[in-house]
Design an enzyme around this catalytic site. Structure first.
Site, PDB file in Angstrom:
ATOM      1  N   LYS A 152       5.152  -3.655 -12.340  1.00  0.00           N
ATOM      2  CA  LYS A 152       6.376  -3.998 -13.071  1.00  0.00           C
ATOM      3  C   LYS A 152       7.588  -3.810 -12.149  1.00  0.00           C
ATOM      4  CE  LYS A 152       7.205   0.312 -12.888  1.00  0.00           C
ATOM      5  NZ  LYS A 152       8.317   0.776 -12.025  1.00  0.00           N
TER       6      LYS A 152
ATOM      7  N   SER B 289      -0.469  -4.594   4.007  1.00  0.00           N
ATOM      8  CA  SER B 289       0.841  -3.968   3.893  1.00  0.00           C
ATOM      9  C   SER B 289       1.696  -4.404   5.081  1.00  0.00           C
ATOM     10  CB  SER B 289       0.707  -2.442   3.870  1.00  0.00           C
ATOM     11  OG  SER B 289       1.945  -1.823   3.618  1.00  0.00           O
ATOM     12  N   ARG B 290       3.021  -4.302   4.935  1.00  0.00           N
ATOM     13  CA  ARG B 290       3.914  -4.622   6.057  1.00  0.00           C
ATOM     14  C   ARG B 290       3.639  -3.700   7.228  1.00  0.00           C
ATOM     15  NH1 ARG B 290       9.597  -4.200   3.121  1.00  0.00           N
ATOM     16  NH2 ARG B 290       8.446  -2.472   2.161  1.00  0.00           N
TER      17      ARG B 290
ATOM     18  N   ARG C 204      12.560   3.506   0.284  1.00  0.00           N
ATOM     19  CA  ARG C 204      14.018   3.385   0.217  1.00  0.00           C
ATOM     20  C   ARG C 204      14.470   2.068  -0.404  1.00  0.00           C
ATOM     21  NH1 ARG C 204      12.967   5.805   5.262  1.00  0.00           N
ATOM     22  NH2 ARG C 204      13.718   7.944   5.398  1.00  0.00           N
TER      23      ARG C 204
ATOM     24  N   CYS D 106       0.822  -1.216   0.000  1.00  0.00           N
ATOM     25  CA  CYS D 106       0.000   0.000   0.000  1.00  0.00           C
ATOM     26  C   CYS D 106       0.853   1.263   0.000  1.00  0.00           C
ATOM     27  CB  CYS D 106      -0.943  -0.003   1.202  1.00  0.00           C
ATOM     28  SG  CYS D 106      -2.131  -1.360   1.176  1.00  0.00           S
TER      29      CYS D 106
ATOM     30  N   HIS E  54       7.561  -9.783  -5.446  1.00  0.00           N
ATOM     31  CA  HIS E  54       6.469 -10.006  -6.400  1.00  0.00           C
ATOM     32  C   HIS E  54       6.154 -11.486  -6.568  1.00  0.00           C
ATOM     33  CE1 HIS E  54       6.933  -5.936  -8.762  1.00  0.00           C
ATOM     34  NE2 HIS E  54       6.627  -5.775  -7.488  1.00  0.00           N
TER      35      HIS E  54
ATOM     36  N   ASP F 220      13.368  -0.642 -13.334  1.00  0.00           N
ATOM     37  CA  ASP F 220      12.208   0.147 -12.939  1.00  0.00           C
ATOM     38  C   ASP F 220      11.539   0.807 -14.139  1.00  0.00           C
ATOM     39  OD1 ASP F 220      10.402   1.574 -11.215  1.00  0.00           O
ATOM     40  OD2 ASP F 220      11.714   3.327 -11.390  1.00  0.00           O
TER      41      ASP F 220
END
Length: 325
Positions: free
Chosen positions: A96, A35-36, A162, A10, A78, A177
Site C-alpha cells: 500500500k 532491488s536497486r 529515507r 527488498c 508501484h 502511508d
C-alpha cells in the site's frame, strides 16, 4: 500448489512483513529477489535461504518460473513495476498504497484482466478486527466510527528508507502511508467513505500542512468522514506516537464494538477472538493463489482507499468538504 514468487524491492517491509508472511503460510517459494541495491537483494535472499538476487527487476517479472510478483518499491514506483508484471502475465501484490495517483490505479485495474491484483492491507489479517467484523450485525446500524493508527514514523521502523520523506517518491506522508490502512479497514467493515468533511494535516515541524508542499510531507492527519449508510467518524493517523496504536471503534444503534490495545470489546466487555493462521497480506495472497480463492484486498479496494486519502489531501488544501464519486 506452491506459488513461485518474485520480490521486487527488498527493503524493510519486504524483509519484516512479506518474507515471514510467506514462510508462515507455507504456500510459496521466493525464487527471485530484485532491488536497486544488490546488497539489499542478497540480504533478503539470504534471509529466505534460496533464490536469485539481482538488480534487474524487469527481467525478474518476465521469468517463466515466477507466478506472482510482490511490489515493495517506493510508492511512486508501484505503478511501473506492477504494470510490467501484469503485462508479463503475473499475479501481483502491491504494497500500500496501490499507486500515488488514481490514473495509475485505474491503469493497473485495466491491465489486470484475469490475473489477481491485490494490495497489502495487513489490517484485514488482524484477529480482533476480523472478529469485530463478524460481530458487527449484532450492534445494528453503525452510526459512529473512530479509528487511530500511529507509530513513531519511518525513522523508527525503517531508518534506511529515507524516501518516505521525499514527496517525489512517497507521494505523501502518513495519510498515504497509514491512512489507507484505516480507510480500507472502515470500508471492509462498514462501507466506503463517501465524504471528507474536513481534514487537518501537519508536518514534522508542527506547521499546518495544507498540501504536500516545499519538500515536506505530513506526519499527522485528522479526517472527519462520512461513510456509506450515514455513519460519521474520525480517522487519525500519525508518525509521532511514542507508543504504537491500532484502534477501531464502532458505535451502533444497539451496542458498541472496539479493538484497542490488542483487545476486542463488545459493549465494553473483553471478548476472545479466534487466532488467525495468516497474519500478513503476503501470506494470505499466496494462500489465495494456491487454493484458487479471492480472499484478499483487491486492486479495487486499493483504489478506493487511495481515492479517500487523496480526497483528504484535497480537503486539507482547500479547506472544503470533498465528496467521493
Amino acid at each position: 500448489m506452491t506459488v513461485r514468487v518474485a520480490l521486487v524491492g527488498c527493503g524493510t517491509v519486504a524483509r519484516v512483513t512479506h518474507l515471514p508472511g510467506l514462510r508462515g503460510g507455507g504456500d510459496a517459494d521466493v525464487v527471485a529477489f530484485a532491488s536497486r541495491s544488490l546488497g539489499s537483494a542478497q540480504r533478503a535472499r539470504d534471509a529466505w535461504g534460496s533464490g536469485e538476487a539481482t538488480t534487474d527487476w524487469q527481467a525478474v517479472v518476465r521469468r517463466e518460473d515466477v507466478d506472482a510478483v510482490h511490489v515493495c518499491v517506493p510508492n511512486a514506483l508501484h505503478a511501473e513495476v506492477a504494470a510490467a508484471a501484469l503485462q508479463a502475465g503475473k499475479h501481483v501484490l502491491v504494497e500500500k498504497p496501490i499507486t500515488t495517483t488514481l490514473a495509475d490505479a485505474d491503469a493497473l485495474l485495466g491491465l489486470a484482466g484475469d490475473r489477481c491484483l491485490a494490495v497489502a492491507f495487513d489490517g484485514r489479517c488482524n484477529a480482533q478486527l476480523q472478529e469485530l467484523r463478524r460481530r458487527l450485525p449484532s450492534i445494528g446500524r453503525v452510526v459512529r466510527v473512530d479509528a487511530v493508527l500511529s507509530h513513531g514514523g519511518p525513522e523508527v521502523w525503517a531508518p534506511d528508507a529515507r524516501w518516505f520523506r521525499d514527496p517525489a517518491l512517497s507521494g505523501g506522508g502518513c495519510l498515504l502511508d497509514l491512512g489507507v490502512h484505516v480507510l480500507d479497514g472502515l470500508r471492509w467493515c462498514v462501507g466506503p467513505v463517501t465524504h471528507i468533511r474536513s481534514a487537518v494535516l501537519e508536518n514534522h515541524d508542527g506547521v499546518d500542512e495544507q498540501a504536500v508542499l516545499g519538500g515536506s510531507v505530513d506526519d499527522q492527519a485528522v479526517l472527519d468522514v462520512v461513510l456509506e449508510g450515514g455513519a460519521e467518524g474520525r480517522v487519525e493517523v500519525s508518525w509521532r506516537a511514542e507508543d504504537p496504536e491500532f484502534t477501531f471503534a464502532f458505535t451502533g444503534e444497539h451496542g458498541t464494538l472496539a479493538v484497542s490495545g490488542g483487545e476486542l470489546r463488545h459493549d465494553d466487555q473483553v471478548v476472545a477472538a479466534p487466532p488467525v493462521e495468516l497474519r500478513t497480506a503476503a501470506g494470505a495472497f499466496a494462500r489465495a493463489l494456491a487454493t484458487g480463492t479471492r480472499e484478499f484486498a483487491s486492486g479495487v479496494d486499493g483504489r478506493a482507499a487511495l481515492a479517500a486519502a487523496l480526497a483528504g489531501y484535497e480537503s486539507a488544501r482547500t479547506g472544503r468538504p470533498v465528496a467521493l464519486a
